[in-house]
Design a protein around this motif. Structure first.
Motif, short mmCIF file in Angstrom:
data_model
loop_
_atom_site.label_atom_id
_atom_site.label_comp_id
_atom_site.label_asym_id
_atom_site.label_seq_id
_atom_site.Cartn_x
_atom_site.Cartn_y
_atom_site.Cartn_z
N ALA A 8 -5.74 15.15 69.71
CA ALA A 8 -6.05 14.17 70.76
C ALA A 8 -7.41 14.44 71.38
N ASP A 9 -7.82 15.70 71.52
CA ASP A 9 -9.10 15.99 72.16
C ASP A 9 -10.28 15.53 71.27
N VAL A 10 -10.13 15.55 69.93
CA VAL A 10 -11.18 15.07 69.03
C VAL A 10 -11.31 13.55 69.14
N ILE A 11 -10.18 12.86 69.22
CA ILE A 11 -10.20 11.39 69.35
C ILE A 11 -10.80 11.00 70.70
N ALA A 12 -10.43 11.73 71.78
CA ALA A 12 -10.97 11.44 73.11
C ALA A 12 -12.48 11.70 73.14
N ALA A 13 -12.94 12.75 72.49
CA ALA A 13 -14.38 13.05 72.46
C ALA A 13 -15.14 11.94 71.73
N ARG A 14 -14.60 11.44 70.63
CA ARG A 14 -15.24 10.35 69.89
C ARG A 14 -15.27 9.08 70.74
N ALA A 15 -14.19 8.80 71.48
CA ALA A 15 -14.16 7.62 72.35
C ALA A 15 -15.20 7.75 73.46
N ASP A 16 -15.34 8.94 74.05
CA ASP A 16 -16.36 9.14 75.09
C ASP A 16 -17.76 8.95 74.53
N GLN A 17 -18.00 9.44 73.31
CA GLN A 17 -19.30 9.28 72.68
C GLN A 17 -19.61 7.81 72.45
N LEU A 18 -18.65 7.03 71.98
CA LEU A 18 -18.86 5.60 71.76
C LEU A 18 -19.11 4.87 73.07
N ARG A 19 -18.40 5.25 74.15
CA ARG A 19 -18.62 4.63 75.46
C ARG A 19 -20.04 4.89 75.94
N SER A 20 -20.47 6.13 75.81
CA SER A 20 -21.82 6.46 76.28
C SER A 20 -22.89 5.74 75.45
#
Length: 174
Positions: free
Chosen positions: A122-134
């Motif tokens: 889950a932390d890898v998926i959340a990090a990718r989502a944060d990167q896409l948001r930024s």
């Protein structure tokens, strides 16, 4: 001589031929798909046949596309070639299908071991989502994968018109 006249012998021969023709057999073909673990949804040539172990009759030999799906496992699409047995060779197949007085069963089995689906933490998926948001906040566009690219526009020839809802252009006569 056996004491029977030629007429009686002819009748018996006709009777034997009729019995052979009436009791002619057939070839029953069946394809069974088994998975480890059982319970996967099985499709053969894009037709759902049920949960494994599942079986379906078939008429023609050749290559079949078998698809197995189950939650928590990778979906598998297999191409399996079913070769005809010797009694289905041209000429012999007529005897096996019509004249042989017994039923012939041709059962084929496909066994497959399903591979568990590996999910990302889950932390890898959340990090990718944060990167896409930024990236979207800063205006950086993330390219789409090649399969998701929209089709390129094709210029229309002169004197043509398009049909509603993206139809094929048709030539308009002047």
């Amino acid at each position: 001589m056996n004491g029977l006249g030629p007429r009686c012998t002819l009748s018996m021969n006709v009777l034997v031929v009729v019995i052979v023709l009436i009791s002619s057999g057939c070839v029953r073909r069946r394809l069974m798909v088994r998975t480890d673990p059982p319970g996967a949804l099985v499709s053969v040539d894009n037709q759902v046949i049920g949960n494994s172990p599942a079986a379906t009759p078939f008429v023609y030999y050749g290559t079949r596309e078998v698809r197995v799906e189950r939650d928590g496992y990778e979906t598998q699409t297999l191409r399996h070639k079913i070769n005809p047995p010797w009694y289905q060779l041209p000429g012999i197949d007529f005897i096996a299908e019509t004249l042989w007085p017994f039923e012939v069963r041709d059962e084929r089995v496909i066994d497959t071991k399903m591979v568990p689906r590996v999910s990302e933490p889950a932390d890898v998926i959340a990090a990718r989502a944060d990167q896409l948001r930024s990236q979207t906040r800063t205006g950086v566009a993330t390219p789409l994968p090649p399969t998701a690219m929209p089709p390129t526009a094709v210029p229309l020839p002169p004197n043509s018109q398009t049909l509603p809802f993206g139809g094929v252009p048709a030539q308009v006569s002047p």
